[in-house]
Motif scaffolding. Sequence first.
Motif, mmCIF file in Angstrom:
data_model
loop_
_atom_site.group_PDB
_atom_site.id
_atom_site.type_symbol
_atom_site.label_atom_id
_atom_site.label_comp_id
_atom_site.label_asym_id
_atom_site.label_seq_id
_atom_site.Cartn_x
_atom_site.Cartn_y
_atom_site.Cartn_z
ATOM 1 N N ARG A 33 21.160 -56.599 33.096
ATOM 2 C CA ARG A 33 20.459 -55.347 33.363
ATOM 3 C C ARG A 33 20.655 -54.278 32.301
ATOM 4 O O ARG A 33 20.017 -53.228 32.370
ATOM 5 C CB ARG A 33 20.899 -54.824 34.733
ATOM 6 C CG ARG A 33 20.567 -55.855 35.834
ATOM 7 C CD ARG A 33 20.990 -55.440 37.200
ATOM 8 N NE ARG A 33 20.288 -54.234 37.592
ATOM 9 C CZ ARG A 33 20.755 -53.370 38.469
ATOM 10 N NH1 ARG A 33 21.917 -53.571 39.036
ATOM 11 N NH2 ARG A 33 20.065 -52.291 38.787
ATOM 12 N N GLY A 34 21.583 -54.481 31.381
ATOM 13 C CA GLY A 34 21.780 -53.527 30.290
ATOM 14 C C GLY A 34 22.101 -52.128 30.788
ATOM 15 O O GLY A 34 23.048 -51.917 31.534
ATOM 16 N N ALA A 35 21.280 -51.167 30.377
ATOM 17 C CA ALA A 35 21.516 -49.759 30.716
ATOM 18 C C ALA A 35 21.447 -49.489 32.214
ATOM 19 O O ALA A 35 21.986 -48.485 32.681
ATOM 20 C CB ALA A 35 20.510 -48.876 29.984
ATOM 21 N N VAL A 88 27.433 -49.579 33.271
ATOM 22 C CA VAL A 88 26.939 -48.444 32.480
ATOM 23 C C VAL A 88 26.773 -47.216 33.367
ATOM 24 O O VAL A 88 27.190 -46.114 33.001
ATOM 25 C CB VAL A 88 25.610 -48.803 31.768
ATOM 26 C CG1 VAL A 88 24.986 -47.582 31.112
ATOM 27 C CG2 VAL A 88 25.846 -49.900 30.730
ATOM 28 N N ARG A 89 26.192 -47.395 34.542
ATOM 29 C CA ARG A 89 26.019 -46.255 35.455
ATOM 30 C C ARG A 89 27.360 -45.643 35.846
ATOM 31 O O ARG A 89 27.519 -44.421 35.842
ATOM 32 C CB ARG A 89 25.242 -46.686 36.703
ATOM 33 C CG ARG A 89 23.767 -46.944 36.461
ATOM 34 C CD ARG A 89 22.973 -47.059 37.767
ATOM 35 N NE ARG A 89 23.667 -47.727 38.846
ATOM 36 C CZ ARG A 89 23.555 -49.013 39.146
ATOM 37 N NH1 ARG A 89 22.765 -49.794 38.424
ATOM 38 N NH2 ARG A 89 24.202 -49.531 40.157
ATOM 39 N N GLY A 90 28.342 -46.484 36.158
ATOM 40 C CA GLY A 90 29.648 -45.984 36.563
ATOM 41 C C GLY A 90 30.354 -45.262 35.438
ATOM 42 O O GLY A 90 30.970 -44.199 35.642
ATOM 43 N N LEU A 91 30.278 -45.793 34.219
ATOM 44 C CA LEU A 91 30.928 -45.143 33.080
ATOM 45 C C LEU A 91 30.245 -43.834 32.703
ATOM 46 O O LEU A 91 30.897 -42.874 32.326
ATOM 47 C CB LEU A 91 30.995 -46.094 31.879
ATOM 48 C CG LEU A 91 31.910 -47.308 32.077
ATOM 49 C CD1 LEU A 91 31.769 -48.280 30.915
ATOM 50 C CD2 LEU A 91 33.357 -46.875 32.255
ATOM 51 N N ARG A 92 28.917 -43.820 32.809
ATOM 52 C CA ARG A 92 28.199 -42.570 32.539
ATOM 53 C C ARG A 92 28.541 -41.515 33.576
ATOM 54 O O ARG A 92 28.715 -40.341 33.249
ATOM 55 C CB ARG A 92 26.691 -42.810 32.519
ATOM 56 C CG ARG A 92 26.220 -43.429 31.240
ATOM 57 C CD ARG A 92 24.725 -43.394 31.131
ATOM 58 N NE ARG A 92 24.331 -43.958 29.860
ATOM 59 C CZ ARG A 92 23.263 -44.707 29.689
ATOM 60 N NH1 ARG A 92 22.480 -44.980 30.709
ATOM 61 N NH2 ARG A 92 22.971 -45.184 28.503
ATOM 62 N N GLN A 93 28.634 -41.912 34.808
ATOM 63 C CA GLN A 93 28.982 -40.978 35.895
ATOM 64 C C GLN A 93 30.384 -40.436 35.668
ATOM 65 O O GLN A 93 30.631 -39.252 35.866
ATOM 66 C CB GLN A 93 28.888 -41.684 37.251
ATOM 67 C CG GLN A 93 29.147 -40.803 38.424
ATOM 68 C CD GLN A 93 29.010 -41.564 39.734
ATOM 69 O OE1 GLN A 93 29.142 -42.793 39.774
ATOM 70 N NE2 GLN A 93 28.739 -40.846 40.804
ATOM 71 N N GLU A 94 31.308 -41.296 35.238
ATOM 72 C CA GLU A 94 32.678 -40.865 34.972
ATOM 73 C C GLU A 94 32.735 -39.859 33.828
ATOM 74 O O GLU A 94 33.513 -38.916 33.869
ATOM 75 C CB GLU A 94 33.533 -42.100 34.631
ATOM 76 C CG GLU A 94 35.012 -41.813 34.558
ATOM 77 C CD GLU A 94 35.786 -43.082 34.300
ATOM 78 O OE1 GLU A 94 36.324 -43.205 33.190
ATOM 79 O OE2 GLU A 94 35.839 -43.931 35.194
ATOM 80 N N GLU A 95 31.901 -40.051 32.793
ATOM 81 C CA GLU A 95 31.851 -39.103 31.678
ATOM 82 C C GLU A 95 31.362 -37.738 32.116
ATOM 83 O O GLU A 95 31.778 -36.724 31.584
ATOM 84 C CB GLU A 95 30.934 -39.629 30.567
ATOM 85 C CG GLU A 95 31.542 -40.686 29.705
ATOM 86 C CD GLU A 95 30.601 -41.135 28.602
ATOM 87 O OE1 GLU A 95 29.401 -40.735 28.613
ATOM 88 O OE2 GLU A 95 31.056 -41.855 27.720
ATOM 89 N N GLY A 96 30.465 -37.704 33.091
ATOM 90 C CA GLY A 96 29.879 -36.461 33.561
ATOM 91 C C GLY A 96 30.820 -35.621 34.404
ATOM 92 O O GLY A 96 30.539 -34.468 34.693
ATOM 93 N N GLU A 97 31.929 -36.181 34.837
ATOM 94 C CA GLU A 97 32.852 -35.424 35.701
ATOM 95 C C GLU A 97 33.551 -34.313 34.956
ATOM 96 O O GLU A 97 33.807 -34.282 33.841
ATOM 97 C CB GLU A 97 33.901 -36.377 36.304
ATOM 98 C CG GLU A 97 33.282 -37.316 37.303
ATOM 99 C CD GLU A 97 34.305 -38.274 37.904
ATOM 100 O OE1 GLU A 97 35.455 -38.323 37.440
ATOM 101 O OE2 GLU A 97 33.940 -38.976 38.836
#
Length: 115
Positions: free
Chosen positions: A99-101, A106-115
């Motif tokens: 599924r790539g992006a 990817v979704r979990g890591l992006r969400q973690e960066e946004g915290e």
Amino acid sequence: MRRRAELPGASELFRTTAAPAAGPPARPGPEEPRGDARSRSGSGRRKHDAKITVYVSDEELLALEQARLALRAEHGIAVDRGRVVREGVAMLLADLDARGADSALVRGLRQEEGE
């Protein structure tokens, strides 16, 4: 009466339990794909050549242990924590390949960066 216990010899203690591998697994070259989602699975119960150390919180360790116990009690699957982790990693990598992006990783890591 003998005073010494009879112990097994070294050949019985250190016997080979699995057939030796033909050689190290080939790594994909730049022209070869990494593999698709169907080819990934946890490595299961075997001797592993590499080791990593991962630090987890007390809550994460407790959740992992509870999952291991639930697998045993509710599903009849007796595994150790390492095998649960290897299976989880394989699932995440297969999802990333497929599924790539849009993958959960990817979704979990992006969400973690946004915290």
